[in-house]
Each structure stands twice: as C-alpha cells, then as structure tokens.
Write an enzyme that holds these catalytic residues in place. Structure first.
Site, short mmCIF file in Angstrom:
data_model
loop_
_atom_site.label_atom_id
_atom_site.label_comp_id
_atom_site.label_asym_id
_atom_site.label_seq_id
_atom_site.Cartn_x
_atom_site.Cartn_y
_atom_site.Cartn_z
N ASP A 7 1.02 -1.15 -0.01
CA ASP A 7 -0.11 0.00 0.06
C ASP A 7 1.01 1.29 -0.02
O ASP A 7 1.98 1.02 0.18
CB ASP A 7 -0.88 0.04 1.24
CG ASP A 7 -1.88 1.11 1.31
OD1 ASP A 7 -2.45 1.61 0.16
OD2 ASP A 7 -1.97 1.74 2.32
N SER A 8 0.21 2.31 -0.30
CA SER A 8 1.01 3.48 -0.39
C SER A 8 1.50 4.00 1.34
O SER A 8 2.34 4.54 1.54
CB SER A 8 0.30 4.85 -0.75
OG SER A 8 -0.82 4.76 -0.03
N TYR A 39 -1.17 8.57 -2.62
CA TYR A 39 -1.09 8.48 -3.98
C TYR A 39 -2.39 8.94 -4.77
O TYR A 39 -2.33 9.65 -5.82
CB TYR A 39 -1.01 6.90 -4.41
CG TYR A 39 0.16 5.99 -4.15
CD1 TYR A 39 1.07 6.91 -3.67
CD2 TYR A 39 0.00 4.60 -4.48
CE1 TYR A 39 2.28 5.91 -3.75
CE2 TYR A 39 0.94 4.07 -4.54
CZ TYR A 39 2.26 4.68 -3.84
OH TYR A 39 3.27 3.68 -3.89
N CYS A 70 -4.50 -1.51 -1.94
CA CYS A 70 -4.70 -0.16 -2.08
C CYS A 70 -5.60 0.16 -3.36
O CYS A 70 -5.34 -0.44 -4.49
CB CYS A 70 -3.26 0.42 -2.38
SG CYS A 70 -3.58 2.21 -3.16
N GLU A 150 -1.81 8.55 8.40
CA GLU A 150 -0.44 8.47 8.22
C GLU A 150 0.14 9.21 9.53
O GLU A 150 1.34 9.00 10.02
CB GLU A 150 -0.09 8.93 7.02
CG GLU A 150 -0.10 8.15 5.90
CD GLU A 150 0.15 6.88 5.78
OE1 GLU A 150 1.49 6.67 6.33
OE2 GLU A 150 -0.18 6.00 5.64
N CYS A 182 -11.19 3.03 0.21
CA CYS A 182 -9.75 3.29 0.31
C CYS A 182 -9.40 2.48 1.71
O CYS A 182 -10.10 2.65 2.71
CB CYS A 182 -9.45 4.94 0.78
SG CYS A 182 -7.80 5.41 1.06
N HIS A 184 -7.28 2.94 3.84
CA HIS A 184 -6.85 3.62 5.11
C HIS A 184 -8.38 4.00 5.89
O HIS A 184 -8.25 4.21 7.01
CB HIS A 184 -6.30 4.90 4.69
CG HIS A 184 -4.91 5.00 4.39
ND1 HIS A 184 -4.51 4.67 3.08
CD2 HIS A 184 -3.86 5.49 5.24
CE1 HIS A 184 -3.02 4.55 3.31
NE2 HIS A 184 -2.70 5.35 4.29
N1 DGL Z 1 -4.85 3.30 0.70
C1 DGL Z 1 -4.85 3.72 -0.54
C2 DGL Z 1 -6.25 3.27 -1.29
O1 DGL Z 1 -6.73 2.23 -0.97
C3 DGL Z 1 -4.50 4.98 -1.20
C4 DGL Z 1 -3.95 6.14 0.03
C5 DGL Z 1 -3.32 7.15 -0.76
O2 DGL Z 1 -3.98 8.32 -1.29
O3 DGL Z 1 -2.03 6.98 -0.90
O4 DGL Z 1 -6.87 3.92 -2.17
#
Ligand code: DGL
Length: 255
Positions: A7-8, A39, A70, A150, A182, A184
């Site tokens: 993941d990012s 990302y 991600c 984060e 997402c 996160h």
């Molecule tokens: N965790 C990521 C997702 O599922 C993206 C988070 C980011 O913007 O880096 O989309």
C-alpha cells in the site's frame, strides 16, 4: 515463500489484518510506500511509477503472490502488474456490488468514500456503470483521511470536524451502506459511526480480497508455508526500529 502486501502507507494493514486471520500459516512482507504517500491526489503516471518501483522491490525478496492492498494503486496499475509478473497479483476495489445489493433491498442509497484518483479512474466508472442500474450510488473523495491516518490520528476532533464538513452537503439518512473504498478508511469506522446511524453498514473490500488470495493459493497448492511472521518495509527500507514496529502492531490490534 512469503506473500507481499503493498500500500502507499498504513492502509493495507487493514488487509494484512484479514490475511493474518484467514491465512495465519503464511509469512508476509508488508510494504508501505511512505515516501510517496498519498497516491490519491497525484497523477496516474507518477503513481504508476511508484507502484512499479515498490512491486519490483517486493518481487526481488521472492514472493508467491502480491496483494495490492490499495484501491488507488489497483485502479491505475493492476492489469499492467499482472502482465509483468509471473506470480499472482491480487487487487482490491471498492465494495460497490454488495453495497448496491443491500441498499437496493433497503430502498436506500450508497455512498462511496475513496481517494480522488480512484473515483476519477475508468475502472471505478465501469464498475458503477455495470452495477448501479437505479442510479443510487453517490461518491465523495476524502483525501485528508489518508493524511490523518499517516499521522495516526483517527478519533481526534479535527477528524470529526473534517468528516462533518465534507459530509454536510449529503442527507445522511438516505444511505443504507457506505463503501470504504480506500484501505486507510476502516481505521475511521469509530469516527464515521458518530455521523451515520447505527444500522448503516460500513463496507470495505478487505475480506473479499483475502478470500481471493486464499482461493488462488489453494488452486496452486501453495498454502501453509509460514507461521504468521510479518516483515515491514517502508519505501524499500526494512523497518527494524522497535518503536515503529510496535506502532504497526498497535494498528493491527485496533482493527
Ligand atoms: N490506501 C490507498 C487506497 O486504498 C490510497 C491512499 C493514498 O492516497 O495514498 O486507495
């Protein structure tokens, strides 16, 4: 051989958590591209480059499968990754399909929360076009949640204030399901619960993704090759600092 989870940032830990539950007898590499997170607000081209650098690194460690934990990375790169690597590459996408089925049965709407890039991508539009025949799907990018996560801020007043502000144009009573599109976002279930009624389902794709992983490993007779060990990397650097490692373990316990 190990399984790579990418993941990012810390979002993929929500997928790692499910993997450790469903596939406890495997070893994992968890790779967070913390140097390049977020990302979701960057260009597709830039993000693709980060993803390939990360997955190349994971591939060099020797893995039997990689999970792109991600939604953003899956939507911009999963097909290209599958074309490049010989091991299975699994992705995650917003759980729009089950959410639409449930909300339709309830006579309610669906709200999809994700990053801007996920919501902009063709993959997401194709998914919604295929499934949303009664036009009940609404969407909202929530980029700041990635930044809050984060910084390990999940229940702070600033998070609630941000959510209240972003959700204020929507009539929250009309939703039966909210898609956490997402990885996160499941960390914010507690905060989201303060804004949505108790019977609103908060849905994410982590269980479905890990079930797919299990199916793929079973099909090639490659299960039970470990003991649930996780090695963490941030942008190509092995995490050895005890403080940082204990933060990751605390996140796993939060879920
Ligand atoms: N965790 C990521 C997702 O599922 C993206 C988070 C980011 O913007 O880096 O989309």
């Amino acid at each position: 051989m190990k399984i790579g989870i990418f993941d990012s940032g810390i979002g993929g830990i929500t997928v790692l958590h499910q993997a450790l539950k469903l596939l406890p007898n495997e070893d994992y590499i968890y790779y967070a591209d913390t140097m390049n997170v977020p990302y979701g607000e960057k260009s597709k081209e830039a993000v693709k480059q980060y993803i390939f650098e990360a997955v190349d690194f994971i591939a060099r460690q020797g893995v039997k499968a990689v999970v792109i934990a991600c939604n953003t990375a899956t939507s911009v790169a999963v097909e290209d990754l599958r074309a490049k690597y010989s091991f299975p590459v699994l992705g995650i996408e917003p759980a729009v399909k089950p959410a639409v089925q449930i909300s339709e049965a309830l006579g309610k709407r669906v709200l999809v929360l994700a990053t801007s890039l996920t919501l902009k991508e063709k993959k997401f539009h194709d998914l919604v076009d295929r499934i949303d025949s009664h036009a009940i799907v609404d969407k909202l990018p929530l980029p700041n949640l990635v930044q809050f996560a984060e910084r390990f801020q999940f229940n702070e007043d600033a998070v609630i204030g941000y959510l209240e502000d972003q959700l204020s144009p929507f009539d929250l009573k009309q939703y039966g399901t909210v898609v956490l599109g997402c990885t996160h976002f499941p960390f914010f279930k507690g905060s989201l619960r303060k804004l949505f009624a108790d019977d609103v389902l908060l849905m994410d794709g982590s269980v479905g993704t890990v079930k797919n992983l299990k199916r793929v490993l079973e099909a090639s007779n490659r299960t039970n090759e470990g003991t649930g060990q996780v090695t963490f990397y941030t942008s190509g650097v092995k995490v050895e600092d005890e403080g940082a490692l204990s933060k990751y373990h605390r996140l796993l316990e939060m879920l």
